[in-house]
Write a protein that holds these residues in place. Structure first.
Motif, PDB file in Angstrom:
ATOM      1  N   ALA A   1      49.924  31.385 -13.929  1.00 28.14           N
ATOM      2  CA  ALA A   1      48.674  31.947 -14.443  1.00 28.14           C
ATOM      3  C   ALA A   1      48.085  32.882 -13.349  1.00 28.14           C
ATOM      4  O   ALA A   1      48.200  32.864 -12.082  1.00 28.14           O
ATOM      5  CB  ALA A   1      47.702  30.671 -14.277  1.00 28.14           C
ATOM      6  N   THR A   2      47.523  34.074 -13.928  1.00 27.66           N
ATOM      7  CA  THR A   2      46.926  35.218 -13.040  1.00 27.66           C
ATOM      8  C   THR A   2      45.730  35.702 -13.673  1.00 27.66           C
ATOM      9  O   THR A   2      45.304  35.274 -14.879  1.00 27.66           O
ATOM     10  CB  THR A   2      48.127  36.265 -13.044  1.00 27.66           C
ATOM     11  OG1 THR A   2      48.298  36.671 -14.526  1.00 27.66           O
ATOM     12  CG2 THR A   2      49.270  36.016 -12.526  1.00 27.66           C
ATOM     13  N   GLY A   3      45.040  36.272 -12.621  1.00 30.11           N
ATOM     14  CA  GLY A   3      43.747  36.756 -12.775  1.00 30.11           C
ATOM     15  C   GLY A   3      43.198  37.926 -11.982  1.00 30.11           C
ATOM     16  O   GLY A   3      43.879  38.065 -10.781  1.00 30.11           O
ATOM     17  N   GLY A   4      42.084  38.491 -12.268  1.00 32.04           N
ATOM     18  CA  GLY A   4      41.524  39.378 -11.267  1.00 32.04           C
ATOM     19  C   GLY A   4      40.901  38.501 -10.175  1.00 32.04           C
ATOM     20  O   GLY A   4      40.913  37.492  -9.660  1.00 32.04           O
ATOM     21  N   ALA A   5      40.568  39.352  -9.068  1.00 30.33           N
ATOM     22  CA  ALA A   5      39.810  38.895  -7.948  1.00 30.33           C
ATOM     23  C   ALA A   5      38.526  38.061  -8.313  1.00 30.33           C
ATOM     24  O   ALA A   5      37.759  38.600  -9.014  1.00 30.33           O
ATOM     25  CB  ALA A   5      39.320  40.066  -6.777  1.00 30.33           C
ATOM     26  N   LEU A   6      38.293  36.743  -7.549  1.00 31.53           N
ATOM     27  CA  LEU A   6      37.042  36.324  -7.767  1.00 31.53           C
ATOM     28  C   LEU A   6      35.994  36.669  -6.819  1.00 31.53           C
ATOM     29  O   LEU A   6      35.428  35.896  -6.172  1.00 31.53           O
ATOM     30  CB  LEU A   6      37.269  34.804  -7.577  1.00 31.53           C
ATOM     31  CG  LEU A   6      38.247  33.953  -8.791  1.00 31.53           C
ATOM     32  CD1 LEU A   6      38.580  32.768  -8.210  1.00 31.53           C
ATOM     33  CD2 LEU A   6      37.820  34.191  -9.813  1.00 31.53           C
ATOM     34  N   LEU A   7      35.530  38.022  -6.952  1.00 25.77           N
ATOM     35  CA  LEU A   7      34.704  38.561  -6.291  1.00 25.77           C
ATOM     36  C   LEU A   7      33.577  39.182  -7.066  1.00 25.77           C
ATOM     37  O   LEU A   7      33.683  39.474  -8.174  1.00 25.77           O
ATOM     38  CB  LEU A   7      35.098  39.680  -5.277  1.00 25.77           C
ATOM     39  CG  LEU A   7      36.229  39.379  -4.606  1.00 25.77           C
ATOM     40  CD1 LEU A   7      36.660  40.751  -3.687  1.00 25.77           C
ATOM     41  CD2 LEU A   7      35.745  38.606  -3.387  1.00 25.77           C
ATOM     42  N   ASN A   8      32.295  39.023  -6.686  1.00 22.48           N
ATOM     43  CA  ASN A   8      31.123  39.469  -7.416  1.00 22.48           C
ATOM     44  C   ASN A   8      30.910  38.807  -8.774  1.00 22.48           C
ATOM     45  O   ASN A   8      30.888  39.346  -9.874  1.00 22.48           O
ATOM     46  CB  ASN A   8      30.898  40.961  -7.463  1.00 22.48           C
ATOM     47  CG  ASN A   8      30.994  41.612  -5.919  1.00 22.48           C
ATOM     48  OD1 ASN A   8      30.159  41.093  -5.165  1.00 22.48           O
ATOM     49  ND2 ASN A   8      31.607  42.728  -5.791  1.00 22.48           N
ATOM     50  N   VAL A   9      31.338  37.688  -8.875  1.00 15.57           N
ATOM     51  CA  VAL A   9      31.476  36.910 -10.108  1.00 15.57           C
ATOM     52  C   VAL A   9      30.041  36.680 -10.830  1.00 15.57           C
ATOM     53  O   VAL A   9      29.506  36.008  -9.810  1.00 15.57           O
ATOM     54  CB  VAL A   9      32.213  35.542 -10.122  1.00 15.57           C
ATOM     55  CG1 VAL A   9      32.301  34.915 -11.283  1.00 15.57           C
ATOM     56  CG2 VAL A   9      33.581  35.709  -9.468  1.00 15.57           C
ATOM     57  N   ARG A  10      29.945  36.856 -11.868  1.00 10.87           N
ATOM     58  CA  ARG A  10      28.609  36.300 -12.401  1.00 10.87           C
ATOM     59  C   ARG A  10      28.631  35.486 -13.895  1.00 10.87           C
ATOM     60  O   ARG A  10      29.866  35.517 -14.372  1.00 10.87           O
ATOM     61  CB  ARG A  10      27.971  37.675 -13.209  1.00 10.87           C
ATOM     62  CG  ARG A  10      27.799  38.852 -12.389  1.00 10.87           C
ATOM     63  CD  ARG A  10      27.330  40.081 -13.039  1.00 10.87           C
ATOM     64  NE  ARG A  10      26.991  41.123 -11.962  1.00 10.87           N
ATOM     65  CZ  ARG A  10      26.708  42.328 -12.710  1.00 10.87           C
ATOM     66  NH1 ARG A  10      26.509  42.469 -13.859  1.00 10.87           N
ATOM     67  NH2 ARG A  10      26.629  43.488 -11.758  1.00 10.87           N
ATOM     68  N   THR A  11      27.923  34.450 -13.800  1.00 15.71           N
ATOM     69  CA  THR A  11      28.152  33.367 -14.597  1.00 15.71           C
ATOM     70  C   THR A  11      28.148  33.744 -15.904  1.00 15.71           C
ATOM     71  O   THR A  11      28.509  33.149 -16.965  1.00 15.71           O
ATOM     72  CB  THR A  11      27.112  31.979 -14.487  1.00 15.71           C
ATOM     73  OG1 THR A  11      25.818  32.767 -14.359  1.00 15.71           O
ATOM     74  CG2 THR A  11      27.514  31.474 -13.026  1.00 15.71           C
TER      75      THR A  11
END
Length: 745
Positions: free
Chosen positions: A283-293
């Motif tokens: 399972a892969t995804g982007g960076a969890l930075l500046n995440v908005r709900t």
């Protein structure tokens, strides 16, 4: 200011003084008569100093602060003395508290924090490292090192469970926004987890150590507070599920950017076994930075477990709330039932499949829509819904349809395979009862699976592909599963003319599985099942089968069944040559058969009545009454070993010059029946066996309904008796068609 400066300042005239007075008055009005500090008392020795005239501009910042302080001081002095004393004390206490928090050793609070976490997580928690807290900030920060989370109490008694802690974390740094905390809302600008080692375990009953509830709400999805920046460094995960037969180890990392090798900022990569087969997860995804709900977080997933392959492109609709997901999924594999180990859903056995669908999760509910694919040689589409109860028990509902159903694919639901297909009937001189490969499927039903979920699903096939001698038009099935009771209601199969309808139930609620069927055939035209040109037999068949037995497979249930089966043909037509052969008229019957004489004779009535006890179908009455021959039969089918033997004796109603009194025998087993004539050694040596070898299999398959006697059977009494035994029958008129003139020889 020195006296020299004052002596050099030009003196103002009276007009200037007036303007200055007006300007000062205007500024005072602009300040809304705000009180000013009291002027110092004038000294007699102080020289008469005139104020310096300034341009009309806003006061300097330090002037504004001074004015504000002067205003506050003015209000403060007007407050009652007790209030001023209380405010002063509170201010001093606040300063003391702030100083205390700055110099406080937070390691003293570790045991209390561990107890609080233990109560929340319902398992022991220990902090072996340090606790560091920085509160004097708009984003207070806390760091915990050496955090250890133990296992729940029930796991300690499970000998198959892994030992050690559930989680060991070198360090956790949590940063929270201060103001939302005052309204009990947690927002984390940053969460950093350093080297977590997590061990997950699920027992045979489905209890999981990652369930942090008190056991009353196990189906609740994980939901973390909003995290703007989430960092995981060098995470390790081990998972063992006895219920799903899964063993896996994995690594998990969430970095601020991709690594030097081009990997994804977020990656969960695991490997192991599932039900003994190789298992891989990525399972892969982007960076969890500046995440908005409010902005979905996309991810990709690839799972391979033996022959099953799942790929998904999904989104977490509100990041860190795993109760809100959606995505497009493709699944392919050898058998849909294998998905149980991945999903926990009890699905039927099927041939190889490939299916695409959209899946969305809304808290406890999964919506599977736009299902489109193939199962075996059949297409499949529709929608399903899975509701997860608080106990974690799934409930499956939905509607599925096929435009074209290959009937062999439907048989796989009951364990039927190519090995269960019957063979063509054979002619032999000595057709005895024998055993052989199974016709009835003996695949076992896993009772534990069907006890673990509930379901209500409707399936419809608009058209059916089957063999030429099994003409089907449509199939409709209703499947209901309720705490281990599996019911097929209705079972509705349509033929070109006629229907098979009924119900079947499998009760796996107790240790011994019981099964029951109640099936009715109405208005079935037998000529639709005969592929031979000329249709040697025509008529309408009605039937009723009602039986119950114990066993975890179709074969075991049939082998212990008790019940009854009745088959009737109220009226019809049969080619006269076939009817003559059932009386073994060695002259006229064989000549008419070989000359393909199409002349027909009526079927007055036919009945086959079987009593079923302990898996043995014993014929009570077999009668086949035609215009020229009355046939009676006897025999049985043993559903335990699937052997059978029937004897049919026919007596002509008219005088025949030459007639051999030789009964027709049906033997062998259900998967490979054999036909022959018990004519004695002399007749066989005389070549009767060679003559009969020219008779087609459809001819020899007909006499399974026997008759006896030279007079007409009492068809009215036979039909009345069949109705009393549950046969859904009524007198059907014989098919109306031209009857060609008989060939006279």
């Amino acid at each position: 200011m020195s006296s020299d400066d004052l002596s050099r300042r030009p003196r103002q005239n009276d007009a200037d003084r007036a303007e200055t007075s007006e300007a000062i008055a205007g500024q005072a009005a602009a300040r809304q008569a705000e009180p000013l500090p009291e002027p110092a008392p004038e000294s007699e020795s102080q020289p008469d100093i005139q104020p310096e005239i300034q341009p009309e501009t806003q006061p300097a910042p330090h002037h504004r602060v001074a004015l504000a302080w002067a205003g506050l001081k003015g209000r403060w002095t007007k407050l009652p003395a007790p209030v001023r004393w209380a405010g002063g004390i509170l201010s001093v206490l606040l300063v003391i508290i702030l100083i205390f928090l700055m110099i406080f050793d937070w390691d003293w609070f570790r045991p209390s924090l561990a107890r609080i976490m233990s109560d929340k997580l319902h398992r022991p928690v220990r902090i072996d490292g340090h606790l560091r807290v920085h509160l004097l900030s708009w984003t207070p920060t806390a760091t915990v090192t050496g955090l250890k989370v133990g296992q729940p109490g029930w796991q300690a008694a499970d000998k198959a469970a892994p030992t050690g802690n559930m989680a060991e974390i070198d360090g956790i740094t949590v940063k929270a926004e201060l103001l939302p905390l005052f309204v009990f809302h947690v927002v984390l600008p940053r969460l950093e987890v350093d080297h977590p080692v997590v061990s997950l375990y699920q027992d045979k009953a489905g209890r999981a150590n990652w369930d942090f509830s008190d056991g009353t709400d196990t189906g609740k999805p994980a939901k973390l507070p909003p995290i703007k920046n989430f960092i995981i460094k060098d995470g390790h995960l081990a998972m063992t599920s006895v219920q799903r037969r899964l063993r896996m180890t994995a690594t998990v990392n969430a970095n601020e950017n991709a690594d030097a090798k081009g990997g994804q900022p977020f990656a969960l990569i695991g490997a192991g076994t599932l039900n003994g087969a190789k298992f891989d997860l990525k399972a892969t995804g982007g960076a969890l930075l500046n995440v908005r709900t409010s902005q979905p977080y996309p991810f990709d997933m690839h799972v391979q477990a033996g022959d099953t392959v799942i790929t998904a492109k999904g989104r977490v609709l509100h990041p860190f709330n795993l109760g809100q997901l959606d995505g497009a999924v493709t699944i392919k594999g050898r058998d849909l039932a294998d998905l149980y180990y991945l999903t926990g859903l009890t699905l039927p056995n099927t041939p190889a499949y490939s299916i695409a669908a959209d899946i969305a999760r809304d808290d406890r509910t999964y919506h599977v829509t736009r299902i489109n694919g193939r199962v075996g040689h059949s297409d499949l589409e529709g929608k399903l819904t899975v509701d997860i109860e608080k106990s974690g028990r799934p409930n499956l509902t939905g509607d599925l349809t096929s435009t074209r159903l290959d009937f062999k694919d439907l048989g796989s639901m009951f364990g039927a395979t190519a090995a269960n297909a019957p063979s063509r009937p054979k002619l032999t001189n000595s057709p005895e009862a024998t055993t052989g490969r199974r016709l009835l499927p003996d695949a076992s039903l896993d009772a534990e699976r069907i006890r673990g979920m509930d379901a209500r699903v409707r399936y419809r096939a608009q058209s059916v592909i089957a063999s030429p001698n099994m003409p089907l038009r449509a199939v409709s099935l209703g499947v209901k599963l309720d705490h281990g009771l599996l019911t097929l209601d209705p079972i509705d199969i349509s033929f070109p003319q006629g229907r098979l309808i009924g119900t079947a139930a499998i009760n796996a609620r107790s240790a011994v599985q019981t099964n029951a069927v109640d099936m009715r055939v109405t208005g079935l035209h037998v000529e639709n099942f005969i592929t031979q040109a000329g249709k040697p037999l025509e008529g309408v068949i009605d039937a009723r089968l009602k039986a119950a037995g114990a066993g975890d497979s179709v074969h075991k249930a049939a082998g212990s069944a008790d019940g009854r089966m009745v088959v009737v043909m109220p009226a019809g037509m049969i080619r006269q040559s076939f009817a003559e052969l059932m009386g073994i008229d060695a002259t006229k019957g064989l000549f008419m058969l070989l000359s393909k004489d199409p002349h027909q004779t009526p079927v007055r009535c036919a009945i086959a009545d079987f009593n079923i006890h302990n898996g043995v179908m014993q014929a009570q009455n077999i009668t086949f009454d035609t215009g020229v021959v009355l046939v009676n039969g006897s025999g049985q089918v043993n559903l335990n070993d699937e052997s059978m033997k029937f004897v049919f004796k026919g007596k002509p109603k008219k005088f025949r010059l030459v007639r051999i009194n030789a009964p027709i025998i049906i033997g062998g087993h259900l998967s490979a029946p054999t036909f022959g004539i018990n004519a004695g050694p002399a007749v066989v040596q005389g070549g009767l066996g060679a003559i009969l070898s020219t008779v087609s299999a459809p001819l020899l398959a007909l006499p399974f309904i026997n008759g006896g006697g030279q007079k007409d059977a009492d068809c009215g009494a036979l039909m009345g008796e069949a109705q009393a035994k549950g046969a859904p029958t009524a007198l059907h008129a014989a098919p109306a068609r031209p009857v060609p003139a008989p060939v006279r020889k």
